[in-house]
Design an enzyme around this catalytic site. Sequence first.
Site, short mmCIF file in Angstrom:
data_model
loop_
_atom_site.label_atom_id
_atom_site.label_comp_id
_atom_site.label_asym_id
_atom_site.label_seq_id
_atom_site.Cartn_x
_atom_site.Cartn_y
_atom_site.Cartn_z
N LYS A 134 2.57 1.46 5.38
CA LYS A 134 3.34 0.71 4.40
C LYS A 134 4.74 1.32 4.31
CE LYS A 134 2.63 -0.95 -0.37
NZ LYS A 134 1.77 -0.79 -1.56
N SER A 209 0.06 -5.08 -3.22
CA SER A 209 1.34 -4.94 -2.57
C SER A 209 1.26 -4.48 -1.11
CB SER A 209 2.20 -3.95 -3.35
OG SER A 209 1.65 -2.66 -3.32
N SER A 233 -3.49 -2.74 -5.14
CA SER A 233 -2.58 -2.96 -4.01
C SER A 233 -3.12 -2.56 -2.64
CB SER A 233 -1.25 -2.25 -4.27
OG SER A 233 -0.47 -3.01 -5.18
#
Lengths: 549, 549
Positions: A134, A209, A233
């Site tokens: 990420k 996310s 997330s």
Amino acid sequence: MSIQRWERQAQRGRDILNESIPKQWLASTSSLPPATEKNVIDFPRKSGLLSERELWITDLSATKLVIEMRNGNLKAEETVIAFLKRAVLGHQLLNFATEFMADEAISRAKELDSYFERTGKLIGPLHGVPISIKEHIGLKNRTCNTGYVAWVDKVATEDAHLVRLLANAGAVFHVRTNQPQSLMHLCCSNNITGATLNPYNRTLTPGGSSGGEGASTGFKCAPLGIGTDIGGSIRVPAAFCGSYGFRPTSMRVPMAGIQVAAIGQETIHGVVGPLASSSVEDLELFQKAVMDQEPWDDETSLVPVPWKTVAPSREMTVAIMWDDGVVRPHPPVVRALKLAKEKLLKAGIKVIDWEPFKHDHGWKIISSLYYPDSAALQRKVIRESGEPVLPLTQWVFDFSRAQSLTHPEAWELQLERDVYRDEYNALIKSRGVDFILSPAYPGVAAVYGESHYWNYTAIWNVLDLPSVVFPSGLTVDSTLDTLTEQDKKYQPRSEVDEREWAKYQGPERYEGAPVALQIAGRHFKDEETLAAAKWVDAIIKDDSKQSKL
Amino acid sequence: MSIQRWERQAQRGRDILNESIPKQWLASTSSLPPATEKNVIDFPRKSGLLSERELWITDLSATKLVIEMRNGNLKAEETVIAFLKRAVLGHQLLNFATEFMADEAISRAKELDSYFERTGKLIGPLHGVPISIKEHIGLKNRTCNTGYVAWVDKVATEDAHLVRLLANAGAVFHVRTNQPQSLMHLCCSNNITGATLNPYNRTLTPGGSSGGEGASTGFKCAPLGIGTDIGGSIRVPAAFCGSYGFRPTSMRVPMAGIQVAAIGQETIHGVVGPLASSSVEDLELFQKAVMDQEPWDDETSLVPVPWKTVAPSREMTVAIMWDDGVVRPHPPVVRALKLAKEKLLKAGIKVIDWEPFKHDHGWKIISSLYYPDSAALQRKVIRESGEPVLPLTQWVFDFSRAQSLTHPEAWELQLERDVYRDEYNALIKSRGVDFILSPAYPGVAAVYGESHYWNYTAIWNVLDLPSVVFPSGLTVDSTLDTLTEQDKKYQPRSEVDEREWAKYQGPERYEGAPVALQIAGRHFKDEETLAAAKWVDAIIKDDSKQSKL
């Protein structure tokens, strides 16, 4: 119309991405499916763009990749090239990457191969395993925009602590992945690289996310990925994309070097953890590889709780939470829970029903503690560039408080949080429950922009319980998942319940979407929770080899 | 002049105390020393008010008391009576108690005796050990005023978690002890029961905030006591009163049920821990008895780090911090450090000097994080009754910030705190140091009202390091501790340094005061730190039995 300053800044972010794409592996536009083709999960095989060996490699779990490398059947270099090829294709279809790191990854893989040739040994438990990251997890000398246009030129001065440990263990980092503006959507869109799509149905969100990680592991662009989770997330993208995801208990896995707008905030601890393309076993592999390096010895905000090996046992009580008492789950999710109950009972596992305890109270606490400053820092970073506030950013700003809390108000909520944790914990103990099996979300992957209800995952954040998301093996079924006459008459308990129930309408909107489940264990029982998830996953999927473990 | 409302309220607090005193053991006023007699530490023996057996009992450590009870040489009832008698006398001389609990204590002791008679076994590792308790640690159905007049009528609905665990282990609670207004003085005075005095010199403070515990253990009114510490509040009273005190790493020892004005605040974690009259061994006994009950299983804000038994080893490097770079220690403290160095070297321990690392920065962080709300809650409780703000309360309100911090400002400080911890930790590792030996305070027990400088203890709070205070065996010496010509020419580095240095003047002001030292270990290495303290304590005191361990 003139191009605004923030758009030029955002373009620099896209330039970084575009320049990094290894062009030799780009598929020609004509060979790609039309944008109207929703489900692209089988495209790598159907398209013929990947060789049989590349398909074999990218279908392997991290655990199996390492075994093949140890046996000399596989080299790290061809492994990372296979995943890079699949990732480039995945990116063309799903827009999940923010930066490719092909040269460094291949060069590191070659080093690992030469180490193995020289010594006959693997360098560590993740030898040659490609891992996607990420974007807001810092990498030395690379930009770290965290989904904000204003930060497109912000460069990390060192690798995040977790990245260093994974690298020590032999991991190869080949691609960085997308995240939403503010990091606080259960969706994945920002003003830099845009929206990431769901590989099972490109009208649906991959979740967020860590949505780029959902797409990456779901499409098998990496066997393992790194996400972060403060309300779901990691788990929601895993659920929406048919992957596995793990939210560890907080203060165990190193957080140093991960960028967020409100760094230093502790009202609710965010955590970092793995997503995996193929198995719970890979989540364990990741956790053990990190924790065995005793990260608390350098990062003093971690607690020194060593990773232990847990023997899976059938002697467990699994409580099924059919409904959190606030939002009614959609038919495909209920079907998966029913299947799970049936299979678990058949396997001789003790199963009871879980009556939820004040989940609305839990949500009140956590949603108030996300932004005690009324998201002042997040708003400031957005204002700095002048980029537009995206709808789901506005959504989280709105459901958190409009007004800042005073310190005493925040402390009172922190006390309420601790009391609620102790009460919930006492209830789990007094009911004799080891694990709670539940939905990961009211439904399957949401229609883009509609992922509003967080509390099937956020509840385990406020309670700080380790939790694993895994695919049930089911996908939305046009026959089995229709609304019954009774369903159509459902009287929602609240506006929120009504909003979420109205979204379902029928299986058509969610065509092709995988159905996930979530299992949570007690505070700090991360190892036990993963062991239980492995077992439950195998039982539900009738994997006899696993379930005889 | 009319009596104000707050004075009537305060009187109710004094009534609770006065009614609780077991009158049969009160010494007649004529048998007590005059108020001008400073040093009363030997009064129990010299006065003849306690029997030889009572003196023998109250001189024993908790560990030895338990051994004698196991061997059948001692009963719990006579033990608690002996300590109660000494406590009543101590209270007459030092004003350290807020409430006696004689009947309950004796009744519990009888139960323990009958359990032992019946089973031949002790009920737990603290069987029959009298323990004094700082007042703000909640006891069911008893008031918990926390040093505030406004809370004189506030009644706890249950025992604090720690109290329950100690009771399980066999402890007998016989007396509750005094604390300062706001709990934030290194001194011990409030508007309810007034000022507690130092047994070695009644013109000096017993320290604080656990000053009642300092007096209790220093005067041997209890072999063990419970204090709390967010800046030195266990260790400073232990240091000033010749006792032993331990500040554990935070999030290990149960905090539930301890009352403070800003409950739920987490910017700096307060901790609870033991003081002991006689030995480091007793601090270990206390910690092990609590931790072996796995308190984290019920109190989920604790971390599940089990207590381990550590074999003491000579293989350690002790670094001596002679000066924190901010405030120069007084001559008696330097003399104790010199003695320690000499003895440690002679015993073959590796000793190096510790160069302090940014202690002023550490103080800036912690002093700003004590009251991010500008002590609004504390001020409010004081305002509620209208009681006067005491000088040392004003002092802490002033050195903390006059203005509230915003949330982002507090988070930035929390980040600075974590970065500072990691940097300090890395330095300890890179210098090859296991333990840091240092002063516990710039001098010995301060003159009443003068205990201003916190950072010889608070530094280990901001760094969250376990630390033990123990007596060096020295007391202030009228010959050895005079200021040299060089001392008199000392040019202070700052106003703070000047203020603290000017307080010394010479040994006369501090006549009779014991000189303490402090040893700190690495984060979470509580067991190792206590083991090292045991060793160092024995070596400095030439206790050959101990130091051959």
